[in-house]
Motif scaffolding. Structure first.
Motif, PDB file in Angstrom:
ATOM      1  N   ARG A  97      30.682  30.081  40.808  1.00 42.74           N
ATOM      2  CA  ARG A  97      30.538  31.466  40.329  1.00 42.74           C
ATOM      3  C   ARG A  97      30.062  32.406  41.420  1.00 42.74           C
ATOM      4  O   ARG A  97      30.523  33.543  41.520  1.00 42.74           O
ATOM      5  CB  ARG A  97      29.584  31.527  39.136  1.00 42.74           C
ATOM      6  CG  ARG A  97      30.198  30.944  37.900  1.00 42.74           C
ATOM      7  CD  ARG A  97      29.336  31.186  36.706  1.00 42.74           C
ATOM      8  NE  ARG A  97      29.932  30.582  35.526  1.00 42.74           N
ATOM      9  CZ  ARG A  97      29.502  30.771  34.309  1.00 42.74           C
ATOM     10  NH1 ARG A  97      28.462  31.551  34.093  1.00 42.74           N
ATOM     11  NH2 ARG A  97      30.091  30.194  33.303  1.00 42.74           N
ATOM     12  N   ILE A  98      29.135  31.942  42.239  1.00 46.85           N
ATOM     13  CA  ILE A  98      28.646  32.813  43.305  1.00 46.85           C
ATOM     14  C   ILE A  98      29.747  33.044  44.338  1.00 46.85           C
ATOM     15  O   ILE A  98      29.929  34.153  44.847  1.00 46.85           O
ATOM     16  CB  ILE A  98      27.341  32.278  43.949  1.00 46.85           C
ATOM     17  CG1 ILE A  98      26.670  33.346  44.815  1.00 46.85           C
ATOM     18  CG2 ILE A  98      27.564  31.054  44.779  1.00 46.85           C
ATOM     19  CD1 ILE A  98      25.964  34.402  44.080  1.00 46.85           C
ATOM     20  N   ALA A  99      30.537  32.002  44.634  1.00 46.28           N
ATOM     21  CA  ALA A  99      31.645  32.156  45.585  1.00 46.28           C
ATOM     22  C   ALA A  99      32.705  33.105  45.028  1.00 46.28           C
ATOM     23  O   ALA A  99      33.234  33.946  45.763  1.00 46.28           O
ATOM     24  CB  ALA A  99      32.269  30.797  45.902  1.00 46.28           C
ATOM     25  N   ALA A 100      33.006  32.985  43.736  1.00 40.96           N
ATOM     26  CA  ALA A 100      33.998  33.878  43.126  1.00 40.96           C
ATOM     27  C   ALA A 100      33.542  35.331  43.210  1.00 40.96           C
ATOM     28  O   ALA A 100      34.332  36.224  43.541  1.00 40.96           O
ATOM     29  CB  ALA A 100      34.246  33.480  41.674  1.00 40.96           C
ATOM     30  N   GLN A 101      32.268  35.580  42.944  1.00 42.30           N
ATOM     31  CA  GLN A 101      31.750  36.941  43.006  1.00 42.30           C
ATOM     32  C   GLN A 101      31.703  37.458  44.446  1.00 42.30           C
ATOM     33  O   GLN A 101      32.084  38.585  44.727  1.00 42.30           O
ATOM     34  CB  GLN A 101      30.354  37.019  42.382  1.00 42.30           C
ATOM     35  CG  GLN A 101      30.352  36.843  40.887  1.00 42.30           C
ATOM     36  CD  GLN A 101      31.066  37.987  40.200  1.00 42.30           C
ATOM     37  OE1 GLN A 101      30.710  39.143  40.325  1.00 42.30           O
ATOM     38  NE2 GLN A 101      32.123  37.653  39.475  1.00 42.30           N
ATOM     39  N   SER A 106      39.367  36.223  41.445  1.00 40.89           N
ATOM     40  CA  SER A 106      39.449  36.800  40.105  1.00 40.89           C
ATOM     41  C   SER A 106      39.057  35.850  38.979  1.00 40.89           C
ATOM     42  O   SER A 106      38.734  36.293  37.887  1.00 40.89           O
ATOM     43  CB  SER A 106      40.858  37.332  39.855  1.00 40.89           C
ATOM     44  OG  SER A 106      41.799  36.285  39.986  1.00 40.89           O
ATOM     45  N   SER A 107      39.065  34.550  39.227  1.00 42.50           N
ATOM     46  CA  SER A 107      38.652  33.583  38.201  1.00 42.50           C
ATOM     47  C   SER A 107      38.088  32.347  38.890  1.00 42.50           C
ATOM     48  O   SER A 107      38.748  31.758  39.753  1.00 42.50           O
ATOM     49  CB  SER A 107      39.839  33.187  37.322  1.00 42.50           C
ATOM     50  OG  SER A 107      39.467  32.150  36.443  1.00 42.50           O
ATOM     51  N   SER A 108      36.889  31.939  38.513  1.00 41.41           N
ATOM     52  CA  SER A 108      36.292  30.752  39.134  1.00 41.41           C
ATOM     53  C   SER A 108      37.073  29.489  38.771  1.00 41.41           C
ATOM     54  O   SER A 108      36.921  28.463  39.428  1.00 41.41           O
ATOM     55  CB  SER A 108      34.819  30.626  38.756  1.00 41.41           C
ATOM     56  OG  SER A 108      34.655  30.584  37.369  1.00 41.41           O
ATOM     57  N   ARG A 109      37.928  29.558  37.765  1.00 43.57           N
ATOM     58  CA  ARG A 109      38.762  28.408  37.406  1.00 43.57           C
ATOM     59  C   ARG A 109      39.728  28.049  38.531  1.00 43.57           C
ATOM     60  O   ARG A 109      40.167  26.911  38.654  1.00 43.57           O
ATOM     61  CB  ARG A 109      39.553  28.697  36.128  1.00 43.57           C
ATOM     62  CG  ARG A 109      38.691  28.747  34.888  1.00 43.57           C
ATOM     63  CD  ARG A 109      39.561  29.010  33.642  1.00 43.57           C
ATOM     64  NE  ARG A 109      38.853  29.899  32.752  1.00 43.57           N
ATOM     65  CZ  ARG A 109      39.061  31.213  32.658  1.00 43.57           C
ATOM     66  NH1 ARG A 109      40.014  31.798  33.348  1.00 43.57           N
ATOM     67  NH2 ARG A 109      38.343  31.947  31.847  1.00 43.57           N
ATOM     68  N   MET A 110      40.058  29.038  39.357  1.00 42.69           N
ATOM     69  CA  MET A 110      41.004  28.810  40.451  1.00 42.69           C
ATOM     70  C   MET A 110      40.506  27.751  41.437  1.00 42.69           C
ATOM     71  O   MET A 110      41.305  27.094  42.099  1.00 42.69           O
ATOM     72  CB  MET A 110      41.299  30.112  41.184  1.00 42.69           C
ATOM     73  CG  MET A 110      42.052  31.124  40.333  1.00 42.69           C
ATOM     74  SD  MET A 110      42.350  32.659  41.207  1.00 42.69           S
ATOM     75  CE  MET A 110      43.697  32.172  42.253  1.00 42.69           C
TER      76      MET A 110
END
Length: 122
Positions: A97-101, A106-110
């Motif tokens: 989550r921190i990396a995605a932000q 656009s989605s941490s699922r990636m």
């Protein structure tokens, strides 16, 4: 000290305009406990990206990023530390989550889909 520390860390990681929101929660080793949300870095807290709902924050403008709290006195006692003399705080967050932000994914699922679409963003 906990709120200041988290505010400082998140602003260093995500930028000075990042806002934090603390919500009461329950975690087994801290009391009081809080979940910490940050303003979504994908939509800048607006809930919209290019006129569509932001999928990262579900159009709320906030992303739950971590849990935190003051270490429970019983935990300190269990470690042989006098809780009348010492106190402490704890927090933890998932790296996805921190990396995605931080990197605008656009989605941490990636991170878990094993597709080149993630790499093509960079």
């Amino acid at each position: 000290d906990l709120k200041w520390t988290l505010d400082t860390v998140m602003k260093e990681l995500l930028g000075e305009k990042t806002e934090l929101r603390f919500r009461p929660s329950i975690f087994p080793f801290t009391e009081p406990s809080a979940e910490v949300d940050v303003s979504c870095q994908i939509c800048n807290g607006t809930g919209k990206v290019k006129g569509k709902n932001c999928s990262m924050c579900s159009a709320t403008g906030w992303v739950e990023l971590l849990g935190s709290g003051m270490v429970h006195p019983k935990v300190l006692e269990g470690c042989g530390i006098d809780p009348k003399k010492y106190s402490g705080f704890a927090f933890g967050m998932g790296i996805d989550r921190i990396a995605a932000q931080r990197f605008g994914v656009s989605s941490s699922r990636m991170f878990y889909q094993n597709k080149l679409k993630l790499n093509e963003q960079f």
